[in-house]
Write a protein that holds these residues in place. Structure first.
Motif, PDB file in Angstrom:
ATOM      1  N   ASN A  96       7.325   0.873  -3.581  1.00 24.55           N
ATOM      2  CA  ASN A  96       7.345   1.664  -2.354  1.00 24.55           C
ATOM      3  C   ASN A  96       7.184   3.121  -2.785  1.00 24.55           C
ATOM      4  N   GLU A  97       6.091   3.743  -2.393  1.00 23.87           N
ATOM      5  CA  GLU A  97       5.850   5.125  -2.844  1.00 23.87           C
ATOM      6  C   GLU A  97       6.818   6.115  -2.169  1.00 23.87           C
ATOM      7  N   SER A  98       7.473   5.675  -1.107  1.00 28.18           N
ATOM      8  CA  SER A  98       8.426   6.537  -0.415  1.00 28.18           C
ATOM      9  C   SER A  98       9.743   5.773  -0.255  1.00 28.18           C
TER      10      SER A  98
ATOM     11  N   ASN B 142      -6.975  15.008  -3.973  1.00 23.08           N
ATOM     12  CA  ASN B 142      -6.413  14.782  -2.631  1.00 23.08           C
ATOM     13  C   ASN B 142      -4.976  14.263  -2.701  1.00 23.08           C
ATOM     14  N   LYS B 143      -4.212  14.853  -3.622  1.00 19.90           N
ATOM     15  CA  LYS B 143      -2.842  14.381  -3.864  1.00 19.90           C
ATOM     16  C   LYS B 143      -1.935  14.685  -2.664  1.00 19.90           C
ATOM     17  N   GLY B 144      -2.284  15.701  -1.907  1.00 16.15           N
ATOM     18  CA  GLY B 144      -1.439  16.015  -0.738  1.00 16.15           C
ATOM     19  C   GLY B 144      -0.203  16.806  -1.113  1.00 16.15           C
TER      20      GLY B 144
ATOM     21  N   LEU C 181       7.386   7.271  -7.208  1.00 16.37           N
ATOM     22  CA  LEU C 181       7.237   8.005  -5.942  1.00 16.37           C
ATOM     23  C   LEU C 181       6.504   9.324  -6.112  1.00 16.37           C
ATOM     24  N   ARG C 182       6.176   9.935  -4.996  1.00 20.63           N
ATOM     25  CA  ARG C 182       5.473  11.211  -4.976  1.00 20.63           C
ATOM     26  C   ARG C 182       6.489  12.348  -4.938  1.00 20.63           C
ATOM     27  N   ALA C 183       6.077  13.528  -5.424  1.00 20.61           N
ATOM     28  CA  ALA C 183       6.989  14.675  -5.462  1.00 20.61           C
ATOM     29  C   ALA C 183       7.441  15.089  -4.052  1.00 20.61           C
TER      30      ALA C 183
ATOM     31  N   GLY D  38       0.828  -1.202   0.000  1.00 22.42           N
ATOM     32  CA  GLY D  38       0.000   0.000   0.000  1.00 22.42           C
ATOM     33  C   GLY D  38       0.858   1.246   0.000  1.00 22.42           C
ATOM     34  N   CYS D  39       0.316   2.321   0.524  1.00 21.39           N
ATOM     35  CA  CYS D  39       1.007   3.611   0.415  1.00 21.39           C
ATOM     36  C   CYS D  39       0.805   4.430   1.688  1.00 21.39           C
ATOM     37  N   GLN D  40       1.888   5.063   2.149  1.00 23.28           N
ATOM     38  CA  GLN D  40       1.801   5.865   3.391  1.00 23.28           C
ATOM     39  C   GLN D  40       0.742   6.967   3.307  1.00 23.28           C
ATOM     40  N   HIS D  41       0.615   7.541   2.117  1.00 21.37           N
ATOM     41  CA  HIS D  41      -0.350   8.643   1.967  1.00 21.37           C
ATOM     42  C   HIS D  41      -1.780   8.141   2.227  1.00 21.37           C
ATOM     43  N   ALA D  42      -1.966   6.816   2.092  1.00 20.80           N
ATOM     44  CA  ALA D  42      -3.301   6.240   2.302  1.00 20.80           C
ATOM     45  C   ALA D  42      -3.447   5.659   3.712  1.00 20.80           C
ATOM     46  N   ALA D  43      -2.538   6.061   4.623  1.00 22.68           N
ATOM     47  CA  ALA D  43      -2.563   5.470   5.968  1.00 22.68           C
ATOM     48  C   ALA D  43      -3.704   6.029   6.809  1.00 22.68           C
TER      49      ALA D  43
ATOM     50  N   LYS E 252      -8.992   7.982   2.271  1.00 20.03           N
ATOM     51  CA  LYS E 252      -7.603   7.601   2.614  1.00 20.03           C
ATOM     52  C   LYS E 252      -6.808   7.787   1.328  1.00 20.03           C
ATOM     53  N   GLY E 253      -5.803   8.639   1.317  1.00 22.12           N
ATOM     54  CA  GLY E 253      -4.947   8.780   0.142  1.00 22.12           C
ATOM     55  C   GLY E 253      -5.629   9.508  -1.005  1.00 22.12           C
ATOM     56  N   CYS E 254      -5.031   9.375  -2.212  1.00 19.97           N
ATOM     57  CA  CYS E 254      -5.539  10.114  -3.368  1.00 19.97           C
ATOM     58  C   CYS E 254      -6.939   9.616  -3.724  1.00 19.97           C
ATOM     59  N   SER E 255      -7.807  10.554  -4.140  1.00 19.22           N
ATOM     60  CA  SER E 255      -9.223  10.215  -4.302  1.00 19.22           C
ATOM     61  C   SER E 255      -9.487   9.312  -5.506  1.00 19.22           C
ATOM     62  N   PHE E 256      -8.526   9.211  -6.453  1.00 19.16           N
ATOM     63  CA  PHE E 256      -8.734   8.383  -7.649  1.00 19.16           C
ATOM     64  C   PHE E 256      -8.089   7.012  -7.494  1.00 19.16           C
ATOM     65  N   CYS E 257      -7.392   6.776  -6.363  1.00 17.29           N
ATOM     66  CA  CYS E 257      -6.425   5.677  -6.331  1.00 17.29           C
ATOM     67  C   CYS E 257      -7.017   4.361  -5.833  1.00 17.29           C
ATOM     68  N   ASP E 258      -6.746   3.300  -6.597  1.00 15.98           N
ATOM     69  CA  ASP E 258      -7.213   1.970  -6.225  1.00 15.98           C
ATOM     70  C   ASP E 258      -6.386   1.344  -5.113  1.00 15.98           C
ATOM     71  N   VAL E 259      -5.124   1.746  -5.012  1.00 17.19           N
ATOM     72  CA  VAL E 259      -4.285   1.210  -3.926  1.00 17.19           C
ATOM     73  C   VAL E 259      -4.851   1.680  -2.594  1.00 17.19           C
ATOM     74  N   ALA E 260      -5.201   2.974  -2.573  1.00 10.33           N
ATOM     75  CA  ALA E 260      -5.751   3.548  -1.346  1.00 10.33           C
ATOM     76  C   ALA E 260      -6.995   2.773  -0.927  1.00 10.33           C
ATOM     77  N   ALA E 261      -7.859   2.448  -1.908  1.00  9.64           N
ATOM     78  CA  ALA E 261      -9.102   1.740  -1.585  1.00  9.64           C
ATOM     79  C   ALA E 261      -8.832   0.271  -1.284  1.00  9.64           C
TER      80      ALA E 261
HETATM   81  S1  SF4 Z   1      -1.892   7.551  -6.066  1.00 10.30           S
HETATM   82 FE1  SF4 Z   1       0.109   6.995  -5.287  1.00 10.30          FE
HETATM   83  S2  SF4 Z   1       0.480   8.486  -3.650  1.00 10.30           S
HETATM   84 FE2  SF4 Z   1      -1.723   8.504  -4.047  1.00 10.30          FE
HETATM   85  S3  SF4 Z   1      -2.560   7.072  -2.529  1.00 10.30           S
HETATM   86 FE3  SF4 Z   1      -2.244   6.005  -4.483  1.00 10.30          FE
HETATM   87  S4  SF4 Z   1      -0.265   5.030  -4.281  1.00 10.30           S
HETATM   88 FE4  SF4 Z   1      -0.395   6.646  -2.715  1.00 10.30          FE
END
Ligand code: SF4
Ligand code: B12
Length: 467
Positions: A280-282, A353-355, A308-310, A207-212, A236-245
């Motif tokens: 690993n996103e980070s 919700n990219k953060g 990774l994220r910016a 998963g991804c820390q941003h979705a913690a 949790k995390g980016c609003s479009f992201c399947d990993v977050a869900a």
């Molecule tokens: S898009 Fe990337 S940074 Fe955003 S929640 Fe998903 S995996 Fe994490």
């Protein structure tokens, strides 16, 4: 070794002409091969493949045995959902697994009372298995009378058509250690032919820390609606992201498992391990540790790809420099294969919700560009070097002013030169992502219906526009 008598095929979506590994399905095939009397292979099916030839290849592969066919990482391909349904009708056991298997099997929230919503693919599959692959073991080891509906991670229909859903077991590093990369096949001349993987993956984090952490966010109405306003959702995390869900954040994979994954990577023609993407996103804080593990194993690496994220890039810049020094010494390349910029507009980044904001993305680009001349041969980030950075466009929030500002940024910072991919990715709203909650609330509030396109929501088209 005794030849295995039973067979299982995992079908996945794939891109023509490619030779990348498929971590999830290939890890599942490895677990099945190591722990059951089934011989499992993964077959990458491209959009160009002929499905009647695929059927012939399956007939040939299984001969007179019961067909057991897993489906994973389909990327919403309706042709493969339908193919599963056809196989099931003909008596095969079809299993939906991999990311988002549960939500895709069950269908979109509330589809029973909103018939235009995605009704799921429970008709097409014998059952679905959500979560870690080892949950398949009791199913494959079982005698035919075992009650599959009672097993972990299983979703299936009871005799009255009611959904049964059993919670998945937790992720366990002991099962994330080995991937046999020789399990990948493609369809060629009506048969399955092995494909040598040239770029694999090593899983360092689930998963991804941003979705913690879940938080409440406000997302603007789409452009073009008569009314404007915003909708609040829990996300949790980016609003479009399947990993977050699908996974949220399940933490780091332990050193022993990572070491074993490195060991199982195939070697290329020069004897070094083939390039791999570090999942690993980070990744920057623990990047140098990968070289230590390689030393402990006495293996040589060739290339590490990073996604990774910016903001994580900026936070870990010192660690990246340290890793680049080691990489240079060992003649290993570090490729920033995908930085998730997604947009260069603050309104769009907020709605995703990219953060991160536009300035963070631009600061990261400045830092990357400054690093390149210091490590010209060992640091890559250009599209010519194989990178494909995240840029989501179009989105529901584009308007002339936003488009003008984005274009201004692109030209001012010359982003087309080295950063932007040849084609942007349109915003895709999977029915179980955060943005799906947003769009469903708009549908109810404004008494309108957006078109469904397979398991995604066509935000650009309302039902009355399409009819
Ligand atoms: S898009 Fe990337 S940074 Fe955003 S929640 Fe998903 S995996 Fe994490
Ligand atoms: C690694 C990765 C890849 C790799 C490998 C893909 C793979 N299928 O393994 C590569 C680089 C090839 C890749 C490519 C793409 N990916 Co990708 N990728 C990821 C990533 C970074 C990690 C996924 C992962 O490996 N997780 C760890 C493994 C162990 O978990 P898993 O896949 O869920 O698998 C476990 C179980 O689900 C189960 N399982 C899986 N399959 C099966 C099958 C059976 C039969 C059984 C029993 C069990 C089982 O066993 C595994 C071990 O327990 C995620 C983002 C993230 N950070 O998580 C995106 C992600 C999965 N990718 C995504 C996308 C969109 C793509 C692309 C379409 C991108 C593109 N436009 O090119 C392509 C196409 C993939 C393809 N099918 O060809 C999306 C998926 C969206 C969706 N709902 O389909 C994600 C979620 C990214 C995102 N933010 O949206 N990707």
């Amino acid at each position: 070794m005794k030849e295995k008598t039973k067979k299982l095929v995992i079908l996945t979506g794939y891109f023509k002409g490619e030779s990348y590994g498929l971590l999830g399905p290939q890890m599942a095939a490895t677990i099945i091969n190591d722990h059951t009397d089934f011989d499992a292979i993964v077959v990458g099916v491209t959009n160009q493949d002929n499905l009647s030839q695929l059927k012939t290849a399956l007939d040939h592969f299984f001969k007179d045995q019961q067909k057991i066919v897993g489906f994973s990482s389909l990327g919403g391909r309706q042709d493969l959902f339908d193919f599963a349904g056809q196989l099931k009708k003909e008596g095969a056991t079809t299993i939906l697994a991999g990311p988002q298997a549960g939500p895709d099997y069950k269908g979109e929230e509330g589809w029973q009372i909103h018939p235009h919503r995605f009704r799921g693919v429970s008709d097409h599959f014998t059952f679905a298995l959500h979560g870690p692959a080892q949950q398949i073991l009791p199913i494959l080891a079982s005698d035919p009378d075992v009650e599959i509906s009672e097993l972990d991670g299983v979703l299936c229909l009871d005799e009255n058509g009611q959904m049964i859903e059993n919670p998945a077991i937790p992720w366990d590093d002991a099962w994330l250690a080995k991937v046999d990369w020789q399990t990948l096949y493609v369809l060629k001349d009506g048969a399955f032919k092995p494909l040598s993987v040239t770029c694999a993956q090593v899983l360092q984090q689930i998963g991804c820390q941003h979705a913690a952490k879940e938080c409440q966010i406000s997302i603007d109405y789409p452009q073009g609606l008569v009314k404007s306003g915003f909708i609040t959702i829990c996300q949790k995390g980016c609003s479009f992201c399947d990993v977050a869900a699908d996974k949220g954040y399940m933490g780091a994979v332990n050193k022993t498992a990572i070491k074993e994954q490195l060991m199982w990577l195939p070697a290329g023609p020069d004897g070094r391990k083939i390039p791999f993407e570090l999942i690993n996103e980070s990744p920057l804080f623990s990047l140098a540790a990968i070289f230590d593990l390689a030393d402990e194993l006495s293996i040589t690496l060739s290339q590490i790809n990073l996604t990774l994220r910016a903001d994580y890039l900026l936070k870990g810049l010192k660690h990246l420099e340290k890793a680049l020094e080691i990489a240079q010494k060992n003649d290993v390349r570090i490729l920033l294969s995908s930085v998730g910029f997604e947009s260069f507009d603050d309104t769009i980044l907020k709605n995703l919700n990219k953060g991160v904001d536009r300035q963070t993305n631009l600061d990261a680009i400045r830092a990357i560009r400054a690093l390149k001349p210091k490590y010209p041969a060992h640091f890559g980030y250009l599209k010519e070097e194989g990178a494909n950075h995240g840029f989501i466009h179009p989105t529901p929030w584009d308007n002339p002013q936003i488009s003008h500002e984005i274009n201004k940024t692109i030209s001012m910072y010359q982003l087309s030169l080295d950063i932007l991919p040849p084609h942007s990715t349109p915003l895709i709203i999977h029915h179980a992502s955060g943005l799906a909650d947003w769009i469903r609330q708009i549908e109810v509030k404004e008494e309108m219906e957006f078109t469904r396109v397979g398991n995604t929501i066509g935000w650009w088209q309302t039902k009355d526009q399409s009819s």
